[in-house]
Design a protein around this motif. Structure first.
Motif, PDB file in Angstrom:
ATOM      1  N   SER A  85       0.822  -1.217   0.000  1.00 24.53           N
ATOM      2  CA  SER A  85       0.000   0.000   0.000  1.00 24.53           C
ATOM      3  C   SER A  85       0.852   1.261   0.000  1.00 24.53           C
ATOM      4  N   LYS A  97      11.298   4.040  -3.112  1.00 32.66           N
ATOM      5  CA  LYS A  97      11.504   5.271  -3.895  1.00 32.66           C
ATOM      6  C   LYS A  97      12.964   5.396  -4.337  1.00 32.66           C
ATOM      7  N   GLU A 119       2.395   1.874  -3.282  1.00 33.30           N
ATOM      8  CA  GLU A 119       1.423   2.414  -4.231  1.00 33.30           C
ATOM      9  C   GLU A 119       1.272   3.926  -4.049  1.00 33.30           C
ATOM     10  N   LEU A 120       1.387   4.398  -2.799  1.00 29.92           N
ATOM     11  CA  LEU A 120       1.345   5.843  -2.555  1.00 29.92           C
ATOM     12  C   LEU A 120       2.514   6.538  -3.247  1.00 29.92           C
ATOM     13  N   ASP A 152       3.989   5.498  -5.961  1.00 27.81           N
ATOM     14  CA  ASP A 152       3.776   5.464  -7.413  1.00 27.81           C
ATOM     15  C   ASP A 152       2.656   6.390  -7.875  1.00 27.81           C
ATOM     16  N   SER A 153       1.520   6.329  -7.190  1.00 27.58           N
ATOM     17  CA  SER A 153       0.341   7.053  -7.679  1.00 27.58           C
ATOM     18  C   SER A 153       0.309   8.519  -7.274  1.00 27.58           C
ATOM     19  N   LEU A 154       0.801   8.818  -6.060  1.00 27.43           N
ATOM     20  CA  LEU A 154       0.723  10.191  -5.564  1.00 27.43           C
ATOM     21  C   LEU A 154       2.087  10.825  -5.323  1.00 27.43           C
ATOM     22  N   ASN A 155       3.136  10.049  -5.547  1.00 24.49           N
ATOM     23  CA  ASN A 155       4.507  10.520  -5.316  1.00 24.49           C
ATOM     24  C   ASN A 155       4.702  10.994  -3.876  1.00 24.49           C
ATOM     25  N   ILE A 156       4.001  10.321  -2.951  1.00 29.05           N
ATOM     26  CA  ILE A 156       4.096  10.658  -1.533  1.00 29.05           C
ATOM     27  C   ILE A 156       5.287   9.931  -0.916  1.00 29.05           C
ATOM     28  N   GLU A 157       6.091  10.639  -0.161  1.00 32.09           N
ATOM     29  CA  GLU A 157       7.240  10.030   0.506  1.00 32.09           C
ATOM     30  C   GLU A 157       6.810   9.570   1.897  1.00 32.09           C
ATOM     31  N   HIS A 158       6.334   8.341   1.972  1.00 33.11           N
ATOM     32  CA  HIS A 158       5.893   7.776   3.244  1.00 33.11           C
ATOM     33  C   HIS A 158       7.093   7.576   4.162  1.00 33.11           C
TER      34      HIS A 158
END
Length: 302
Positions: free
Chosen positions: A62, A83, A65-66, A68-74
């Motif tokens: 999950s 990343k 996927e963040l 890839d889809s939102l370019n969010i750096e979790h």
């Protein structure tokens, strides 16, 4: 730009089932791989461990996927590692959980599809296990590649990657594709209910540590260390007690839970088998008998 075709098969995550438009249920790829190729892969692993591993794997999928889809750096180390791999290797995300199927027997979702050119793609599967099973991933991605190219005529799969994410560790591992004719043979055997013979199966002399023990290596090493430590402590204790009992002139001490019994120094007579065999070889052989000795395992910690 080549556009990937969307399968009409529907995947239901809650029940993990694949259903065709006319209501037929198709088999997943991982079930076939387990039955035909790696039936003992999870032997000895309890249900709770399997459940926890599955939940952890779902979470990591999950957060990737963040990225890839939102370019969010979790903030999770796996997301940051993913990343970094994307940036380092220039992976251009095209699809996640891309469903492929032969529309007759099998269907499955590919974790990641990356674009390499007009009609050239890379397929990848995210793994979060303690140790990466490259042979398992090789089969999995080779089957995906066959179905992917069949579903998308004219498209070609250039690379197959395992994306291994485990805490701070992250690796992109390329695996060699298994020829399509071997993949087709595997699928045909599964459909007919026959056992497939894996042409790439390791020989019986393979010395690689099975995955279930590889996952316990640190614990095994710690058990061995503790055993050696306490064995030495026991010897130190026994030597100290023996010395004090000798000084006290006693042969036995008894407590509530433990007791010590001191044996006096003594001599014993032994039979010199080596010398007797050299002096009387025929007589020695006449008296030899065979006894069964139980096998054992030698543990060596590096």
């Amino acid at each position: 730009m080549y556009k990937l075709k969307k399968s009409k098969v529907v995947f239901y995550p809650a029940t993990h089932t694949y259903v065709t438009p006319d209501g037929r249920m198709l088999d997943g790829i991982t079930g076939m791989i387990s039955r035909q190729l790696f039936p003992s892969k999870y032997d000895g692993v309890d249900e709770e461990t399997m459940r926890n591993a599955a939940e952890r794997g779902s979470f990591i999928h999950s957060v990737c996927e963040l990225v890839d889809s939102l370019n969010i750096e979790h903030e999770s180390p796996e997301a940051m590692g993913y990343k970094e791999l994307k940036d380092t290797y220039g992976l251009r995300h095209e699809e996640s959980e891309y469903l492929v199927s032969d529309n007759v027997h099998f269907a499955s979702c590919i974790d990641k599809v990356y674009r390499d050119g007009e009609s050239i793609f890379t397929l990848a599967d995210i793994k979060t296990t303690y140790k990466l099973d490259k042979e398992y991933v090789r089969w999995q991605l080779s089957i995906y590649a066959y179905l992917f190219e069949r579903q998308n005529p004219g498209a070609k799969v250039l690379h197959l990657y395992a994306i291994w994410l485990r805490g701070e560790r992250h690796e992109l591992v390329e695996v060699e594709r298994i020829p399509d004719d071997v993949v087709v043979s595997l699928m045909e055997h599964e459909v007919s209910g026959e056992q497939f013979t894996n042409p790439y199966a390791p020989s019986v002399t393979d010395t690689s540590l099975p995955e279930k023990y590889a996952a316990m290596e640190d614990a095994i090493a710690e058990i061995d260390r503790q055993y050696k430590y306490w064995s030495e402590k026991k010897k130190e204790l026994a030597d100290g007690v023996k010395f004090e009992m000798q000084n006290a002139g006693v042969s036995k001490w008894v407590g509530d839970r433990v007791s010590f019994t001191r044996k006096e120094d003594s001599e014993r007579e032994d039979f010199d088998k080596k010398r007797f065999a050299a002096d009387h070889p025929d007589l020695y052989k006449a008296y030899l008998i065979k006894t069964k000795v139980s096998g054992s395992v030698i543990l060596k910690v590096k």
